[in-house]
Scaffold this active site. Structure first.
Site, PDB file in Angstrom:
ATOM      1  CG  ASP A   1      -5.153   2.473   1.101  1.00 36.73           C
ATOM      2  OD1 ASP A   1      -6.091   1.655   1.062  1.00 36.73           O
ATOM      3  OD2 ASP A   1      -3.986   2.170   1.421  1.00 36.73           O
TER       4      ASP A   1
ATOM      5  CG  HIS B   1      -4.015  -1.613  -1.367  1.00 35.43           C
ATOM      6  ND1 HIS B   1      -5.136  -2.350  -1.653  1.00 35.43           N
ATOM      7  CD2 HIS B   1      -4.370  -0.790  -0.338  1.00 35.43           C
ATOM      8  CE1 HIS B   1      -6.124  -2.007  -0.843  1.00 35.43           C
ATOM      9  NE2 HIS B   1      -5.678  -1.056  -0.030  1.00 35.43           N
TER      10      HIS B   1
ATOM     11  CG  MET C   1     -11.334  -2.720   5.982  1.00 31.38           C
ATOM     12  SD  MET C   1      -9.970  -2.258   4.885  1.00 31.38           S
ATOM     13  CE  MET C   1      -8.805  -1.493   6.022  1.00 31.38           C
TER      14      MET C   1
ATOM     15  CG  HIS D   1      -9.357   0.186  -0.008  1.00 34.72           C
ATOM     16  ND1 HIS D   1      -8.686   0.007   1.181  1.00 34.72           N
ATOM     17  CD2 HIS D   1     -10.678   0.185   0.299  1.00 34.72           C
ATOM     18  CE1 HIS D   1      -9.565  -0.092   2.165  1.00 34.72           C
ATOM     19  NE2 HIS D   1     -10.776   0.015   1.656  1.00 34.72           N
TER      20      HIS D   1
ATOM     21  CG  ASP E   1      -6.062  -2.751   3.382  1.00 34.91           C
ATOM     22  OD1 ASP E   1      -4.929  -2.505   3.828  1.00 34.91           O
ATOM     23  OD2 ASP E   1      -6.773  -1.901   2.809  1.00 34.91           O
TER      24      ASP E   1
ATOM     25  CB  SER F   1      -0.883   0.016   1.242  1.00 33.94           C
ATOM     26  OG  SER F   1      -1.421   1.313   1.411  1.00 33.94           O
TER      27      SER F   1
ATOM     28  CG  MET G   1     -11.140   3.301   2.775  1.00 35.08           C
ATOM     29  SD  MET G   1      -9.546   3.333   3.577  1.00 35.08           S
ATOM     30  CE  MET G   1      -8.510   3.418   2.120  1.00 35.08           C
TER      31      MET G   1
ATOM     32  CG  MET H   1      -8.390   7.433   2.888  1.00 30.74           C
ATOM     33  SD  MET H   1      -7.378   7.621   4.356  1.00 30.74           S
ATOM     34  CE  MET H   1      -6.435   6.104   4.288  1.00 30.74           C
TER      35      MET H   1
HETATM   36  C1  DX5 Z   1      -6.060   1.597   5.890  1.00 34.91           C
HETATM   37  C2  DX5 Z   1      -5.713   1.331   4.463  1.00 34.91           C
HETATM   38  C3  DX5 Z   1      -4.626   0.337   4.313  1.00 34.91           C
HETATM   39  C4  DX5 Z   1      -3.332   0.772   4.929  1.00 34.91           C
HETATM   40  C5  DX5 Z   1      -2.685  -0.449   5.497  1.00 34.91           C
HETATM   41  O1  DX5 Z   1      -7.147   2.429   5.951  1.00 34.91           O
HETATM   42  O2  DX5 Z   1      -6.843   0.837   3.759  1.00 34.91           O
HETATM   43  O3  DX5 Z   1      -4.441  -0.054   2.964  1.00 34.91           O
HETATM   44  O4  DX5 Z   1      -2.462   1.388   4.020  1.00 34.91           O
HETATM   45  O5  DX5 Z   1      -1.558  -0.092   6.185  1.00 34.91           O
HETATM   46  P1  DX5 Z   1      -0.795  -1.069   7.187  1.00 34.91           P
HETATM   47  O6  DX5 Z   1      -0.370  -2.263   6.393  1.00 34.91           O
HETATM   48  O7  DX5 Z   1       0.334  -0.245   7.678  1.00 34.91           O
HETATM   49  O8  DX5 Z   1      -1.795  -1.428   8.265  1.00 34.91           O
HETATM   50 ZN    ZN Z   2      -6.492  -0.171   1.721  1.00 38.26          ZN
END
Ligand code: DX5
Ligand code: ZN
Length: 217
Positions: free
Chosen positions: A36, A34, A138, A67, A176, A9, A69, A38
């Site tokens: 993320d 990956h 998650m 992903h 994740d 990620s 969010m 947000m």
């Molecule tokens: C969290 C994200 C993850 C995050 C994971 O909200 O969706 O993808 O980057 O990070 P680690 O592996 O450090 O928990």
């Molecule tokens: Zn993620």
């Protein structure tokens, strides 16, 4: 047991050297990257948006696992498609019309994946499990990298594996949040196919080695 797919990620990358970090992933055993996204509404944080991701997509040689969010993720299907994304993960909790969103993602030419927050039961996927390419469980509450793994996630992987096998679904299981060598081993044993890792890769002395060790679980 099959080797897991590894999806580092880039939320944990050094944003001042994003190109360098993407090139490191290109030269590693990472299977996917990956990403993320947000919105500060669905989760209490904001990461990066499409103007930045355009350059990530341009540099990455690995398929992008996006992903979202965010609330109303269906609004951004064209933008995610324009990145050339392989998978588009939307949260169950953000989609009252999940079946429609899954169809729309597929029609756009991407692989649809549904993500569950830690408190959302696996069984709620019973009526959609045959229509999705992947389920993302998650292991932490979404919003931040580097959080502690919620141990119950391993039970959820087992339960999801049973649901998939019982229904003849071909869905992959991705996890994740809080994945490291120790939790990753438990997850693979329980039936996980894909491991996302942020902190475990980018805070390692040698991220390429860290990816190799996860791949070798
Ligand atoms: C969290 C994200 C993850 C995050 C994971 O909200 O969706 O993808 O980057 O990070 P680690 O592996 O450090 O928990
Ligand atoms: Zn993620």
């Amino acid at each position: 047991m099959m080797k897991p797919l590894i999806a580092p990620s880039i939320l944990s990358a050094d944003f001042a050297f994003l190109a360098r970090d993407i090139e490191m992933l290109n030269d590693s055993e990472a299977d996917w990257v990956h990403i993320d996204i947000m919105d500060g509404v669905f989760v209490p944080n904001i990461s990066f948006g499409f103007p930045v991701l355009k350059y990530v997509a341009k540099l990455s040689k690995k398929p992008l696992d996006v992903h979202l969010m965010i609330v109303q993720p269906e609004k951004f299907i064209p933008e995610v498609k324009a990145l050339g994304a392989h998978t588009m993960n939307v949260h169950y909790e953000a989609c009252p019309h999940l079946h429609r969103v899954v169809q729309q993602i597929r029609e756009a030419g991407m692989q649809p994946a549904v993500t569950l927050n830690p408190a959302t039961p696996v069984m709620l996927l019973k009526d959609i499990i045959r229509d999705v390419y992947m389920v993302l469980l998650m292991g932490v509450n979404p919003g931040f990298g580097g959080q502690k793994f919620i141990a119950h996630t391993v039970d959820k992987v087992r339960e999801l594996r049973e649901l998939i096998d019982a229904t003849g679904s071909k869905a992959l299981i991705e996890v994740d949040g809080g994945v490291n060598l120790e939790t990753g081993a438990q997850l693979v044993k329980a039936g996980a196919d894909v491991l996302v890792a942020g902190n475990a890769v980018f805070s390692a002395q040698n991220p390429v080695d860290a990816i190799h060790l996860l791949k070798d679980l």
